[in-house]
Write an enzyme that holds these catalytic residues in place. Structure first.
Site, PDB file in Angstrom:
ATOM      1  N   LYS A 188       0.870  -1.179   0.000  1.00  0.00           N
ATOM      2  CA  LYS A 188       0.000   0.000   0.000  1.00  0.00           C
ATOM      3  C   LYS A 188       0.903   1.224   0.000  1.00  0.00           C
ATOM      4  O   LYS A 188       1.433   1.611   1.038  1.00  0.00           O
ATOM      5  CB  LYS A 188      -0.879  -0.029   1.253  1.00  0.00           C
ATOM      6  CG  LYS A 188      -2.235   0.611   1.118  1.00  0.00           C
ATOM      7  CD  LYS A 188      -2.213   2.092   0.843  1.00  0.00           C
ATOM      8  CE  LYS A 188      -2.056   2.935   2.086  1.00  0.00           C
ATOM      9  NZ  LYS A 188      -1.937   4.383   1.768  1.00  0.00           N
ATOM     10  N   GLU A 262       9.331   0.767  11.128  1.00  0.00           N
ATOM     11  CA  GLU A 262      10.409   1.761  11.053  1.00  0.00           C
ATOM     12  C   GLU A 262       9.733   3.116  11.095  1.00  0.00           C
ATOM     13  O   GLU A 262       8.994   3.466  10.179  1.00  0.00           O
ATOM     14  CB  GLU A 262      11.215   1.544   9.766  1.00  0.00           C
ATOM     15  CG  GLU A 262      12.547   2.254   9.789  1.00  0.00           C
ATOM     16  CD  GLU A 262      12.492   3.604   9.137  1.00  0.00           C
ATOM     17  OE1 GLU A 262      12.302   4.602   9.889  1.00  0.00           O
ATOM     18  OE2 GLU A 262      12.625   3.687   7.921  1.00  0.00           O
ATOM     19  N   CYS A 296      13.319  10.103   7.615  1.00  0.00           N
ATOM     20  CA  CYS A 296      13.085   9.662   8.996  1.00  0.00           C
ATOM     21  C   CYS A 296      14.317   9.847   9.874  1.00  0.00           C
ATOM     22  O   CYS A 296      14.205  10.164  11.043  1.00  0.00           O
ATOM     23  CB  CYS A 296      12.626   8.214   9.005  1.00  0.00           C
ATOM     24  SG  CYS A 296      13.656   7.140   8.008  1.00  0.00           S
ATOM     25  N   GLU A 397       9.094  15.148  15.989  1.00  0.00           N
ATOM     26  CA  GLU A 397       9.500  15.025  14.587  1.00  0.00           C
ATOM     27  C   GLU A 397       8.690  16.019  13.751  1.00  0.00           C
ATOM     28  O   GLU A 397       7.461  15.990  13.750  1.00  0.00           O
ATOM     29  CB  GLU A 397       9.244  13.598  14.080  1.00  0.00           C
ATOM     30  CG  GLU A 397       9.677  13.432  12.629  1.00  0.00           C
ATOM     31  CD  GLU A 397       9.544  11.993  12.118  1.00  0.00           C
ATOM     32  OE1 GLU A 397       8.443  11.431  12.176  1.00  0.00           O
ATOM     33  OE2 GLU A 397      10.566  11.442  11.660  1.00  0.00           O
TER      34      GLU A 397
HETATM   35  P1  NAI Z   1       1.522   8.092   8.041  1.00  0.00           P
HETATM   36  O1  NAI Z   1       2.294   7.318   9.012  1.00  0.00           O
HETATM   37  O2  NAI Z   1       0.117   8.468   8.364  1.00  0.00           O
HETATM   38  O3  NAI Z   1       1.467   7.329   6.632  1.00  0.00           O
HETATM   39  C1  NAI Z   1       2.290   6.249   6.268  1.00  0.00           C
HETATM   40  C2  NAI Z   1       1.439   5.185   5.585  1.00  0.00           C
HETATM   41  O4  NAI Z   1       0.526   4.629   6.499  1.00  0.00           O
HETATM   42  C3  NAI Z   1       0.618   5.683   4.409  1.00  0.00           C
HETATM   43  O5  NAI Z   1       0.630   4.720   3.400  1.00  0.00           O
HETATM   44  C4  NAI Z   1      -0.775   5.799   5.017  1.00  0.00           C
HETATM   45  O6  NAI Z   1      -1.817   5.700   4.081  1.00  0.00           O
HETATM   46  C5  NAI Z   1      -0.790   4.632   5.955  1.00  0.00           C
HETATM   47  N1  NAI Z   1      -1.745   4.736   7.057  1.00  0.00           N
HETATM   48  C6  NAI Z   1      -2.295   5.846   7.612  1.00  0.00           C
HETATM   49  N2  NAI Z   1      -3.110   5.516   8.621  1.00  0.00           N
HETATM   50  C7  NAI Z   1      -3.089   4.167   8.722  1.00  0.00           C
HETATM   51  C8  NAI Z   1      -3.703   3.227   9.590  1.00  0.00           C
HETATM   52  N3  NAI Z   1      -4.527   3.609  10.573  1.00  0.00           N
HETATM   53  N4  NAI Z   1      -3.438   1.926   9.420  1.00  0.00           N
HETATM   54  C9  NAI Z   1      -2.592   1.504   8.451  1.00  0.00           C
HETATM   55  N5  NAI Z   1      -1.987   2.349   7.595  1.00  0.00           N
HETATM   56  C10 NAI Z   1      -2.225   3.670   7.730  1.00  0.00           C
HETATM   57  O7  NAI Z   1       2.324   9.380   7.715  1.00  0.00           O
HETATM   58  P2  NAI Z   1       1.748  10.739   7.078  1.00  0.00           P
HETATM   59  O8  NAI Z   1       0.404  11.085   7.628  1.00  0.00           O
HETATM   60  O9  NAI Z   1       1.844  10.642   5.625  1.00  0.00           O
HETATM   61  O10 NAI Z   1       2.771  11.771   7.641  1.00  0.00           O
HETATM   62  C11 NAI Z   1       2.545  12.309   8.925  1.00  0.00           C
HETATM   63  C12 NAI Z   1       3.807  12.439   9.677  1.00  0.00           C
HETATM   64  O11 NAI Z   1       4.408  11.171   9.844  1.00  0.00           O
HETATM   65  C13 NAI Z   1       4.865  13.256   8.995  1.00  0.00           C
HETATM   66  O12 NAI Z   1       4.668  14.591   9.208  1.00  0.00           O
HETATM   67  C14 NAI Z   1       6.106  12.727   9.636  1.00  0.00           C
HETATM   68  O13 NAI Z   1       6.306  13.372  10.860  1.00  0.00           O
HETATM   69  C15 NAI Z   1       5.792  11.284   9.867  1.00  0.00           C
HETATM   70  N6  NAI Z   1       6.354  10.404   8.850  1.00  0.00           N
HETATM   71  C16 NAI Z   1       7.466   9.731   9.156  1.00  0.00           C
HETATM   72  C17 NAI Z   1       8.053   8.914   8.230  1.00  0.00           C
HETATM   73  C18 NAI Z   1       9.291   8.188   8.557  1.00  0.00           C
HETATM   74  O14 NAI Z   1       9.847   7.518   7.703  1.00  0.00           O
HETATM   75  N7  NAI Z   1       9.771   8.271   9.788  1.00  0.00           N
HETATM   76  C19 NAI Z   1       7.517   8.753   6.887  1.00  0.00           C
HETATM   77  C20 NAI Z   1       6.294   9.482   6.658  1.00  0.00           C
HETATM   78  C21 NAI Z   1       5.758  10.277   7.626  1.00  0.00           C
END
Ligand code: NAI
Ligand code: MG
Length: 494
Positions: A188, A262, A296, A397
């Site tokens: 996904k 991660e 990240c 973050e």
């Molecule tokens: P997110 O963690 O919400 O999204 C990552 C993935 O998880 C996407 O594919 C999303 O559709 C999916 N997702 C969202 N809610 C879910 C759920 N309840 N169950 C399963 N999958 C779900 O990250 P988002 O909203 O895009 O970004 C928000 C914040 O997250 C950013 O501002 C940043 O701080 C952090 N982030 C950190 C990352 C890292 O690699 N450490 C990568 C992306 C975001």
């Protein structure tokens, strides 16, 4: 190849982008779609199939059927050959994949094209692992003559849920161990950047990966939620925010899925007075500003030893002012926009909050405005000084181009402060003193310590987090164990 001659990807000739399930591109059962746009210009790139629980179920069933099909009987060397072919194909098509990510994410083309070496190397590394999987013959002290050995079997159907900050690289990283171990995958991609995963999955088919082994279900957070709760999924590999990581662990619990997560970081980058400043200054800037801070393991907390603080901060500010922020298609651009309006608003909110708490913006501190900027989500590379350890910008973050700078006096002191967040993903140490380097490497609580470098990654070296940065290690010789079950076989020879 000249960056300016990279063509617009053929995939974008189709506005309606479907999922890829069981080897076929299919619309969502509901017929719903969501938009994906270019964050540099606002251009609508595609209307993407919005999968829900029904589509997830179809994909998991396709992955299960593939697992029970010819894939199961395929020899490791055959899987390896397919993976090596895939590596060649990814290399041959990388300009297209890089351009999809540049348009979808806004990352400069000068950056996305560089992902080619790593993507191909990852696939070749895991291809090698396909033929190295082995159980053990184990001594036992059971009465009589009893032989015991272990079998390594694929864990089953894997769900990968990906973030948007490095779309095709992440798709490759999640796919490598799946193919090497003989598992199957439902992936996904993030809703902000779904396109390159679809193209990559097409290349998997072209390379000879059987239908149903790699499936891509596009959709929003609830699509990910449906996938992580599906009882037919045996393992989840998640990369993203700590908050969603927690939800995924909970969703995995009822059926005891294997999980690796991660997650976020607030990584310290520590510069001692004896460091090579010609290297440390640009590296400290790019440790946080690269990819607009959307990494990240970004080095977002900079600790500079007091005796060089003034000189270092002056040089860092001067370097930061030379960073070219702008059109991701311009070969000179080093930093593009951030991924979306909500992400920009989140970052600007942290910047305002930092000012409110008394931090000073030495450089940047605002959205960029004017021609070339107004249609996109551009945030100026920002350095805050006078940051206190307890301030919100020093603890949370941000995932944007925002650096918090601190000064320190002793190694003991900086170690304690570096470790004083719940995260533990990356870290940097700049020194020419061997003892300092080793002692810091031992003392820092983080999955990676980079000494006199930052953000190095390699397929052969594990990467992952301590604390709320998650658990499990991706890459390295042991990663594949996360994709294998160990079965003990006892044979009574008497
Ligand atoms: P997110 O963690 O919400 O999204 C990552 C993935 O998880 C996407 O594919 C999303 O559709 C999916 N997702 C969202 N809610 C879910 C759920 N309840 N169950 C399963 N999958 C779900 O990250 P988002 O909203 O895009 O970004 C928000 C914040 O997250 C950013 O501002 C940043 O701080 C952090 N982030 C950190 C990352 C890292 O690699 N450490 C990568 C992306 C975001
Ligand atoms: Mg997009």
């Amino acid at each position: 190849m000249e960056l300016t001659s990279i063509a617009r990807p053929a995939l974008l000739e189709t506005m309606e982008q479907d999922m890829l399930i069981g080897g076929r591109r299919v619309a969502a059962a509901s017929g719903k779609r969501f938009e994906t746009r270019n964050p540099a210009t606002g251009e609508l790139l595609a209307m993407v199939a919005q999968g829900d629980a029904e589509d997830v179920d179809r994909a998991v069933k396709a992955a299960r059927a593939a697992l029970e099909g010819p894939w199961r009987r395929m020899k490791p060397a055959e899987r390896q050959r397919i993976m090596l072919r895939l590596a060649d194909l990814v290399e041959a098509h990388y300009d297209e994949l890089a351009m999809l990510d540049t348009l979808d994410l806004g990352a400069p083309l000068s950056r996305t094209v560089l992902g080619k070496t790593r993507a191909a190397a990852l696939l070749r590394y895991y291809a090698g692992q396909a033929t190295l999987i082995a159980g053990d013959t184990l001594n036992n002290s059971a009465p009589g003559d009893v032989l015991s050995h272990t079998l390594k079997e694929p864990v089953g159907v894997v769900a990968a849920i990906n973030p948007w900050n490095g779309p095709v690289g992440m798709a490759v990283w999640k796919t490598g161990p799946v193919l090497a171990s003989g598992c199957t995958l439902v992936m996904k991609p993030a809703e902000q950047t779904p396109l390159s995963a679809l193209r990559f999955a097409e290349l998997c088919l072209e390379a000879g990966v059987p239908e149903g082994v790699i499936n891509v279900v596009t959709g929003l957070g609830d699509t990910g939620a449906a996938l992580s709760a599906h009882p037919g999924v045996d393992k989840i590999a998640f990369t993203g925010s700590t908050g969603v990581g927690e939800k995924i662990i909970k969703a995995a619990a009822p059926t005891m899925k294997r999980v690796t997560v991660e997650l976020g970081g607030k990584s310290p980058n520590i510069v001692f007075a004896d460091a090579d400043l010609d290297k440390a200054v640009p590296a400290a800037a790019m440790a946080v500003f690269a990819n607009s801070g959307q990494i990240c393991s970004a080095g977002t907390r900079l600790f500079v030893q007091s005796s060089i603080r003034e000189e270092f901060m002056e040089r860092l500010a001067a370097f930061t002012r030379t960073i070219r922020v702008g059109d991701p298609l311009d070969p000179q651009t080093q930093i593009g926009p951030v991924v979306s309006a909500p992400q920009m608003d989140k970052i600007l909110g942290y910047i305002e909050g930092a000012r409110g708490e008394g931090a000073q913006a030495l450089v940047g501190g605002s959205r960029l405005a004017g021609p070339g900027y107004d249609d996109g989500f551009f945030v100026a590379p920002t350095i805050f000084t006078d940051v206190q350890d307890g301030m919100t910008i020093a603890q949370e973050e941000i995932f944007g181009p925002v650096l918090s700078a601190f000064s320190f006096d002793t190694a003991e002191e900086v170690l304690e402060r570096a470790n004083a967040t719940p995260f533990g993903l990356g870290s940097g140490v700049w020194t020419r003193d061997l003892s300092t380097a080793h002692r810091m490497a031992r003392g820092i609580r983080a999955g990676s310590v980079w000494v006199n470098c930052y953000q190095m990654l390699d397929p052969g070296v594990p990467f992952g987090g301590f604390g709320v940065s998650g658990f499990g290690r991706e890459s390295g010789p042991h990663h594949i164990e996360e994709y294998l079950e160990t079965k003990a076989v006892w044979i009574n020879l008497d």
